[in-house]
Design a protein around this motif. Structure first.
Motif, short mmCIF file in Angstrom:
data_model
loop_
_atom_site.label_atom_id
_atom_site.label_comp_id
_atom_site.label_asym_id
_atom_site.label_seq_id
_atom_site.Cartn_x
_atom_site.Cartn_y
_atom_site.Cartn_z
N ASP A 1 16.86 21.05 50.17
CA ASP A 1 16.97 20.63 48.88
C ASP A 1 15.78 19.62 48.28
N LEU A 2 14.63 19.94 48.14
CA LEU A 2 13.77 19.28 47.86
C LEU A 2 13.48 19.36 46.38
N SER A 3 13.54 18.39 45.47
CA SER A 3 13.35 18.51 43.99
C SER A 3 11.90 18.79 43.69
N PRO A 4 11.51 19.32 42.29
CA PRO A 4 10.08 19.37 42.21
C PRO A 4 9.25 18.27 42.35
N LEU A 5 9.82 17.06 41.99
CA LEU A 5 9.14 16.00 42.17
C LEU A 5 8.66 15.67 43.53
N ALA A 6 9.75 15.91 44.38
CA ALA A 6 9.61 15.35 45.99
C ALA A 6 8.61 16.61 46.56
N PHE A 7 9.11 17.77 46.10
CA PHE A 7 7.81 18.83 46.48
C PHE A 7 6.49 18.54 46.33
N LEU A 8 6.05 18.18 44.82
CA LEU A 8 4.82 17.73 44.55
C LEU A 8 4.15 16.62 45.58
N PRO B 1 4.80 31.50 45.10
CA PRO B 1 6.33 31.68 45.04
C PRO B 1 7.13 30.39 45.08
N ILE B 2 6.81 29.20 45.74
CA ILE B 2 7.68 28.21 45.91
C ILE B 2 7.60 27.40 44.54
N ILE B 3 6.28 27.14 44.00
CA ILE B 3 6.14 26.45 42.88
C ILE B 3 7.10 27.20 41.66
N LEU B 4 6.96 28.61 41.46
CA LEU B 4 7.72 29.29 40.44
C LEU B 4 9.00 29.06 40.72
N SER B 5 9.73 29.10 41.94
CA SER B 5 10.96 29.00 42.20
C SER B 5 11.59 27.54 41.72
N LEU B 6 10.71 26.66 41.73
CA LEU B 6 10.90 25.37 41.43
C LEU B 6 10.84 24.95 40.02
N ILE C 1 7.90 24.73 38.31
CA ILE C 1 6.62 24.13 38.30
C ILE C 1 5.62 25.24 37.56
N ASP C 2 5.05 24.69 36.41
CA ASP C 2 3.96 25.64 35.91
C ASP C 2 2.96 25.80 36.55
N PRO C 3 2.54 26.98 36.87
CA PRO C 3 1.44 27.44 37.88
C PRO C 3 0.14 26.74 37.12
N ILE C 4 -0.06 26.75 35.80
CA ILE C 4 -1.33 25.96 35.44
C ILE C 4 -1.43 24.78 35.78
N HIS C 5 -0.47 24.07 35.46
CA HIS C 5 -0.38 22.58 35.97
C HIS C 5 -0.47 22.41 37.44
#
Length: 423
Positions: free
Chosen positions: A307-314, A343-348, A350-354
């Motif tokens: 259960d990692l949040s986008p911020l924690a994943f980054l 695939p992971i960033i898209l599922s979370l 997160i913008d792929p350009i960013h």
């Protein structure tokens, strides 16, 4: 499968085996031992990996960088920037940052930028009263900006791997690249307020100042980027235009290169392009094997389970990329990791350009991070400097660029604000 996809590549890498050989050996070993796939798939996947129109821009920009380095364009830019800084405190260190930023906007190559600035600016930094370690660290770390400022070869490779718009990636890199340069400049001003360097080396730097040479050189990134953003030509066509423009400057305006010199540049650029493309092909095979074996899906399932949040994943990705950047070059890291992480960033959400900018900035910092940052060895080779002095001079600049990275990571608008104006 862990043996062939994890242990084998790590062991081969630690033994000093070239990156493309590591990827090929690991991919082929997995095919032979764990997959019922004909070996004909190897060359089909490898050729498919390089059969992308966007990748044609890479050899063009490599050639443009080679021509820039040998035509004297670097000296004209550096001399003109030095003259423009005036007699302010920290003029020479600020010239180093400005030169690295502008040279990066022309060549897109961090090692080439370090090599070009080191020869001219290191003696001037020392003569101006700057400490040896500070000067070495400044030159080595400033070159990293070249990867973030468009046009960037790393962004082209990411765009091809992630199937994202290269013009949008170039646009997204403008503000982060300028932000890193500004952060470096503020740190330099603070440092020089303490050490108080003088400016007695300026005349030797300014001898190459040439307003015509400066403006014609500066016109190159303007032509390339304005043409791409306006839709007048693609990034690949922009690379070709950059080559033609640089050849015309070197041969007929600066008169610093003969046709033989230009052909020699083309030969060196072809060799370097081949080195990049063999990594692209090998990475395509390795990534295909990982995808077929559902490694990205496994990682995605694990991240969902913890259960990692986008911020924690980054944050985790930043740490991983900073560590990887110490050991492998941005080309290899981008080509191997992008298919896994996308695939992971898209599922979370997160913008792929960013994310492409975050990855690029991470790997740019890795270019000067001990023990194996490539810029470190370029500086050592060009200046014959003690590598321990280079290491000791990098601490402050690492902290500054890492702080800038965190801002870029957690303020997506820094990357995305301008992309809304690009189709």
């Amino acid at each position: 499968m862990i043996l062939t996809l994890v242990i084998l590549p790590v062991v081969l890498f630690l033994l000093g085996v070239p990156v493309f050989t590591v990827l090929l050996a690991s991919g082929i070993a997995t095919l032979l031992l764990h997959m019922s796939v004909p070996m004909a798939a190897v060359h089909q996947v490898m050729f498919g990996g390089v059969d992308k129109f966007a990748l044609l821009a890479v050899p063009y920009f490599i050639l443009a960088g080679e021509l820039m380095a040998r035509s004297g364009m670097s000296g004209r830019l550096i001399g003109s920037i030095a003259k423009a800084t005036g007699r302010v405190r920290a003029a020479i260190p600020l010239t180093t940052i400005g030169s690295s930023t502008l040279l990066g906007a022309i060549s897109g190559s961090s090692p080439a930028t370090v090599a070009a600035t080191a020869k001219v600016l290191y003696p001037a930094l020392i003569d101006s009263g700057a400490e040896k370690r500070f000067s070495l660290g400044l030159i080595t770390s400033s070159g990293a900006i070249s990867i973030v400022i468009p046009p960037s070869i790393a962004m082209i490779l990411y765009g091809a791997s992630a199937e994202q718009s290269i013009p949008k990636l170039f646009t997204a890199g403008l503000v982060p690249g300028a932000f890193i340069a500004l952060a470096m400049a503020l740190y330099v001003l603070w440092h020089c307020r303490i050490s108080t360097p003088v400016s007695d080396a300026r005349p030797s730097i300014e001898k190459d100042a040439d307003i015509v040479g400066f403006l014609t050189a500066l016109a190159l990134p303007v032509i390339v980027l304005s043409g791409i953003y306006s839709g007048l030509f693609s990034p690949t066509e922009a690379g070709g235009i950059a080559c033609v423009y640089t050849i015309l400057l070197a041969r007929f305006v600066y008169r610093s290169m003969s046709w033989k010199d230009i052909l020699d540049c083309a030969g060196d650029a072809a060799l370097l392009s081949a080195q990049v493309m063999i990594v692209v092909a090998a990475a395509a095979l390795f990534s295909w094997v990982l995808t077929v074996q559902q490694v990205p899906q496994g990682l995605l399932g694990y991240i969902q389970s913890v259960d990692l949040s986008p911020l924690a994943f980054l944050l985790v990705i930043n740490i991983v990329l900073l560590l990887l950047g110490c050991f492998i070059d941005p080309t290899s890291a981008i080509l191997v990791l992008t298919p896994i992480l996308l695939p992971i960033i898209l599922s979370l959400g997160i913008d792929p350009i960013h994310f492409g900018i975050v990855m690029t900035v991470n790997l740019s910092i890795g270019m000067f991070t001990p023990p194996f940052g490539l810029n470190i060895f370029v500086t050592q080779s060009v200046l014959q400097a003690d590598i321990r002095d280079i290491y000791r001079g990098l601490g402050g600049f690492f902290c500054v660029q890492t702080t800038a990275l965190l801002c870029i990571t957690y303020i997506p608008e820094m990357s995305l604000a301008l992309t809304r104006f690009v189709n």
